[in-house]
Enzyme design. Structure first.
Site, PDB file in Angstrom:
ATOM      1  N   HIS A 123       0.808  -1.227   0.000  1.00  0.00           N
ATOM      2  CA  HIS A 123       0.000   0.000   0.000  1.00  0.00           C
ATOM      3  C   HIS A 123       0.841   1.279   0.000  1.00  0.00           C
ATOM      4  CE1 HIS A 123      -3.653  -2.360   1.781  1.00  0.00           C
ATOM      5  NE2 HIS A 123      -3.607  -2.417   0.471  1.00  0.00           N
ATOM      6  N   CYS A 152       3.295  20.994  -4.291  1.00  0.00           N
ATOM      7  CA  CYS A 152       4.514  20.638  -5.028  1.00  0.00           C
ATOM      8  C   CYS A 152       5.424  21.869  -5.147  1.00  0.00           C
ATOM      9  CB  CYS A 152       4.122  20.123  -6.415  1.00  0.00           C
ATOM     10  SG  CYS A 152       5.518  19.728  -7.470  1.00  0.00           S
ATOM     11  N   CYS A 155       5.625  22.683  -9.295  1.00  0.00           N
ATOM     12  CA  CYS A 155       4.496  23.140 -10.126  1.00  0.00           C
ATOM     13  C   CYS A 155       3.329  23.697  -9.298  1.00  0.00           C
ATOM     14  CB  CYS A 155       4.020  22.011 -11.038  1.00  0.00           C
ATOM     15  SG  CYS A 155       2.999  20.800 -10.186  1.00  0.00           S
ATOM     16  N   GLU A 220      -7.466 -11.209  18.042  1.00  0.00           N
ATOM     17  CA  GLU A 220      -8.790 -11.834  17.959  1.00  0.00           C
ATOM     18  C   GLU A 220      -8.956 -12.527  16.611  1.00  0.00           C
ATOM     19  OE1 GLU A 220     -11.387  -7.940  17.088  1.00  0.00           O
ATOM     20  OE2 GLU A 220     -10.448  -8.048  19.062  1.00  0.00           O
TER      21      GLU A 220
END
Ligand code: NAD
Length: 253
Positions: A123, A152, A155, A220
């Protein structure tokens, strides 16, 4: 460690000793003892935040609302967190050649901080940010992280954490590497994962179909426990992994 000296622990240690290609599959639970909240369960992130914040379409439209919450959810805790005994044992197993690969759903960098090299970040991670406009990646340390939203430096586009949001695809290299590792595994150890988040949650079923034994550690029962798990060790990863290591080391004395 007395109360963990049960039959299952011994059987699990036997499986580990006999394995040729051990793969670990980790979820938020392995990092709970490092102080990083899980999504689900007591004190989990979803008790306090709306999951929509991590939806890609919501983020694109509402970055200024989402960013402060994302910082609270992840960056405040992950910055300070250190590997716990569970991460450290996996790192030792990798160094000894017992553990071949770790597929993690986590974005916290703790496997690497513990010294592991064979880590597949299914991920993504919190280390980097990616520009939604020019696609350039930036390490968090190289941008003005106090801006809102974070932008950014080249840009001025909105930066998004370089981890996978709901509605985004899995990075293709990580996906391929995870499938390859899964198909080689003869033993798969699941640590601290509910088995709810798709498509990551499908990997253990593939391992099982391909003949791997499934060892599971969780506080669990999970989606896997009564479906594919061969041995279930119920308890904290930070206690059970050291207990397993103690048995392995004593056997080899
Ligand atoms: P989850 O939050 O849905 O569930 C956590 C699981 O860990 C539960 O099954 C719980 O019983 C178990 N658990 C809690 N404490 C434990 C402990 N000390 N020892 C062993 N087990 C323990 O987590 P998930 O299934 O991994 O899926 C959620 C998604 O959460 C993943 O995609 C991941 O990217 C993201 N996430 C990551 C982090 C992180 O990077 N540390 C933190 C929160 C969420």
């Amino acid at each position: 460690m007395k109360h963990f000296k049960d039959h299952n622990l011994q059987k699990a240690a036997q499986l580990l000793e006999g394995s040729q290609y051990l793969v670990a599959f980790t979820g938020a639970g392995i990092s709970a003892e490092s102080g990083i909240p899980t999504f689900r369960g007591e004190g989990g992130i979803w008790d306090r935040y709306d999951p929509i914040i991590l939806d890609i379409e919501y983020f694109k439209q509402n970055a200024a609302k989402a960013w402060p919450k994302i910082k609270e959810m992840f960056y405040k805790t992950i910055d300070k967190a250190q590997p716990n005994p569970a991460h450290k044992i996996l790192a030792q197993w990798e160094k000894r050649g017992l553990l071949k690969s770790t597929i993690t759903q986590n974005i916290d960098n703790l496997h690497q901080k513990a010294g592991q090299k064979q880590v597949i970040e299914f991920h993504g991670n919190t280390r980097d940010l990616i520009c939604l406009n020019c696609n350039k990646k930036w390490p968090v340390k190289k941008v003005d992280f106090n801006q809102n939203p974070v932008k950014c430096p080249v840009c001025g586009g909105i930066l998004k954490p370089d981890f996978v949001f709901f509605g985004e695809p899995i990075p293709s290299q990580a996906y391929q590497d995870a499938v390859n590792a899964t198909l080689q595994a003869d033993l798969y150890i699941l640590i601290g994962t509910t088995g709810i988040i798709m498509p990551a949650s499908l990997l253990p079923y593939e391992a099982k179909k391909n003949g791997a034994k499934i060892l599971e550690i969780n506080l669990e029962p999970s989606n896997y426990t009564n479906t594919i798990t061969d041995i279930f060790l119920q308890g904290k990863a930070g206690q059970l992994l050291p207990a397993l290591e103690e048995i392995l080391l004593n056997k080899n004395k």
